[in-house]
Scaffold this active site. Structure first.
Site, PDB file in Angstrom:
ATOM      1  N   TYR A 267      18.471 -14.983   6.331  1.00 14.26           N
ATOM      2  CA  TYR A 267      17.431 -14.087   6.856  1.00 14.26           C
ATOM      3  C   TYR A 267      16.229 -14.077   5.896  1.00 14.26           C
ATOM      4  CZ  TYR A 267      15.764 -10.395   9.935  1.00 14.26           C
ATOM      5  OH  TYR A 267      15.035  -9.653  10.842  1.00 14.26           O
TER       6      TYR A 267
ATOM      7  N   LYS B 248      11.078  -7.118   6.705  1.00 11.01           N
ATOM      8  CA  LYS B 248      11.628  -5.934   7.386  1.00 11.01           C
ATOM      9  C   LYS B 248      11.697  -4.739   6.429  1.00 11.01           C
ATOM     10  CE  LYS B 248      12.423  -7.626  11.538  1.00 11.01           C
ATOM     11  NZ  LYS B 248      11.400  -7.398  12.578  1.00 11.01           N
TER      12      LYS B 248
HETATM   13  P1  NAD Z   1      11.441 -12.748  20.685  1.00 12.88           P
HETATM   14  O1  NAD Z   1      11.208 -14.118  20.199  1.00 12.88           O
HETATM   15  O2  NAD Z   1      11.749 -12.563  22.113  1.00 12.88           O
HETATM   16  O3  NAD Z   1      10.235 -11.789  20.294  1.00 12.88           O
HETATM   17  C1  NAD Z   1       9.424 -11.991  19.168  1.00 12.88           C
HETATM   18  C2  NAD Z   1       8.015 -11.771  19.632  1.00 12.88           C
HETATM   19  O4  NAD Z   1       7.113 -11.857  18.537  1.00 12.88           O
HETATM   20  C3  NAD Z   1       7.571 -12.813  20.656  1.00 12.88           C
HETATM   21  O5  NAD Z   1       7.138 -12.167  21.835  1.00 12.88           O
HETATM   22  C4  NAD Z   1       6.420 -13.518  19.973  1.00 12.88           C
HETATM   23  O6  NAD Z   1       5.425 -13.913  20.892  1.00 12.88           O
HETATM   24  C5  NAD Z   1       5.937 -12.401  19.064  1.00 12.88           C
HETATM   25  N1  NAD Z   1       5.040 -12.886  18.018  1.00 12.88           N
HETATM   26  C6  NAD Z   1       5.324 -13.710  16.957  1.00 12.88           C
HETATM   27  N2  NAD Z   1       4.200 -13.954  16.263  1.00 12.88           N
HETATM   28  C7  NAD Z   1       3.193 -13.255  16.889  1.00 12.88           C
HETATM   29  C8  NAD Z   1       1.810 -13.113  16.681  1.00 12.88           C
HETATM   30  N3  NAD Z   1       1.166 -13.731  15.678  1.00 12.88           N
HETATM   31  N4  NAD Z   1       1.089 -12.327  17.531  1.00 12.88           N
HETATM   32  C9  NAD Z   1       1.696 -11.694  18.559  1.00 12.88           C
HETATM   33  N5  NAD Z   1       3.007 -11.806  18.825  1.00 12.88           N
HETATM   34  C10 NAD Z   1       3.739 -12.582  17.994  1.00 12.88           C
HETATM   35  O7  NAD Z   1      12.657 -12.192  19.773  1.00 12.88           O
HETATM   36  P2  NAD Z   1      13.267 -10.738  19.575  1.00 12.88           P
HETATM   37  O8  NAD Z   1      14.540 -10.989  18.891  1.00 12.88           O
HETATM   38  O9  NAD Z   1      13.236  -9.972  20.834  1.00 12.88           O
HETATM   39  O10 NAD Z   1      12.279 -10.101  18.510  1.00 12.88           O
HETATM   40  C11 NAD Z   1      11.628  -8.847  18.701  1.00 12.88           C
HETATM   41  C12 NAD Z   1      11.767  -8.022  17.435  1.00 12.88           C
HETATM   42  O11 NAD Z   1      13.119  -7.622  17.288  1.00 12.88           O
HETATM   43  C13 NAD Z   1      11.399  -8.749  16.153  1.00 12.88           C
HETATM   44  O12 NAD Z   1      10.725  -7.849  15.301  1.00 12.88           O
HETATM   45  C14 NAD Z   1      12.746  -9.105  15.575  1.00 12.88           C
HETATM   46  O13 NAD Z   1      12.707  -9.290  14.183  1.00 12.88           O
HETATM   47  C15 NAD Z   1      13.497  -7.861  15.953  1.00 12.88           C
HETATM   48  N6  NAD Z   1      14.961  -7.965  15.868  1.00 12.88           N
HETATM   49  C16 NAD Z   1      15.632  -8.960  16.497  1.00 12.88           C
HETATM   50  C17 NAD Z   1      17.011  -9.047  16.388  1.00 12.88           C
HETATM   51  C18 NAD Z   1      17.759 -10.165  17.057  1.00 12.88           C
HETATM   52  O14 NAD Z   1      18.910 -10.417  16.674  1.00 12.88           O
HETATM   53  N7  NAD Z   1      17.206 -10.833  18.053  1.00 12.88           N
HETATM   54  C19 NAD Z   1      17.726  -8.091  15.642  1.00 12.88           C
HETATM   55  C20 NAD Z   1      17.012  -7.067  15.020  1.00 12.88           C
HETATM   56  C21 NAD Z   1      15.632  -7.012  15.134  1.00 12.88           C
END
Ligand code: NAD
Length: 257
Positions: A157, A164
């Site tokens: 990570y 984060k």
């Molecule tokens: P995802 O890939 O569907 O979403 C990530 C989003 O970030 C995308 O829509 C992407 O377009 C956007 N993004 C990245 N760079 C960008 C930029 N410069 N401008 C605008 N948008 C931008 O994946 P996700 O897992 O749904 O991620 C959403 C959030 O949840 C993130 O913060 C991620 O760290 C967090 N998260 C995810 C998990 C997991 O296991 N998937 C767990 C905990 C937290």
């Protein structure tokens, strides 16, 4: 009547139908909110538009959170569409693929800065732009998405964990600044979910299975569960909660082994 009836919500971070932001947008809509979505670029626009149609959401336009002009244009459009904003979802993160494998130690200056800019600073920039629109509504609620890697060293990570940690600290400082205006800011720390972003993390699926086995609930978090808690944090149900990081992870974070 839904718990978000009469509310206006902007959701940033929908890439496709696996995105945690999409589950949140759908739940917000089911709970009665008017929802607006953005998309990062033209490639994702093709995915986001049909999803928006599914829930009757407004598509505000392109928003790359590293571009201040696009942030300003997004909130100008919101101001033209609605008489203010009640809820903001920040579900955005980015790190270079090579920084999500191998040793954290190897991250370079550029990769470090970029991960923190996109994944943490962007919350500050969006909150600042949302402030006057939320003030117009007499207050509001902002939710961002975090992960356990903020407080524990999770293999691979890496720099995203550092981002984060910064994000969760930003939540606390923003909560302090915006509290007097009745604007609340919280983070939801979600368990592992299969999304576009998580697929970039080396050995993510092996790690996710391990988490399932060790969680008190003996299963993975469901994205729908993260969405329901996000909506609770966005709604008046959580009116006394701000500056917190709330875990939705089938209990994994409390387990000793
Ligand atoms: P995802 O890939 O569907 O979403 C990530 C989003 O970030 C995308 O829509 C992407 O377009 C956007 N993004 C990245 N760079 C960008 C930029 N410069 N401008 C605008 N948008 C931008 O994946 P996700 O897992 O749904 O991620 C959403 C959030 O949840 C993130 O913060 C991620 O760290 C967090 N998260 C995810 C998990 C997991 O296991 N998937 C767990 C905990 C937290």
């Amino acid at each position: 009547m839904g718990i978000a009836e009469g509310k206006r919500a902007l959701v940033v971070g929908v890439a496709n139908d696996k995105s945690l932001a999409w589950f949140i947008a759908r739940e917000l809509s089911a709970q009665g909110a008017a929802v607006a979505l953005t998309y990062q670029g033209e490639v994702l626009e093709r995915r986001v538009r049909p999803l928006a149609e599914e829930i009757g959401a407004t598509v505000v336009g392109q928003l790359d959170v590293s571009d201040d002009d696009q942030i300003a244009a997004t909130f100008d459009k919101i101001a033209q569409t609605w008489d203010g904003l009640d809820m903001l979802v920040h579900a955005v993160a980015f790190a270079e693929r090579e920084d999500l494998r191998d040793r954290f130690l190897e991250v370079n200056r550029r990769g470090f800065a970029r991960a923190l800019e996109i994944s943490a600073y962007s919350l500050v920039a969006l909150a600042r732009a949302a402030e006057p629109l939320m003030e117009k509504r007499g207050g509001g609620s902002i939710v961002t998405l975090s992960y356990l890697g903020a407080v524990r060293a999770v293999p691979n990570y890496n720099v995203m964990g550092v981002a984060k940690a910064a994000l969760e600290a930003c939540v606390r400082y923003l909560a302090l600044d915006l509290g007097p205006k009745a604007i609340r800011v919280n983070a939801l720390s979600a368990g592992p979910a299969r999304t576009l972003s998580s697929s970039a993390i080396r050995d993510f699926y092996t790690m996710a299975h391990e988490v399932e086995a060790r969680s008190p609930l003996k299963r993975a978090m469901k994205p729908e569960e993260a969405a329901k808690m996000a909506v609770a944090l966005l709604s008046d149900l959580s009116s006394g909660v701000t500056g917190q990081t709330v875990y939705v992870d089938a209990g994994y974070s409390i387990a000793g082994l």
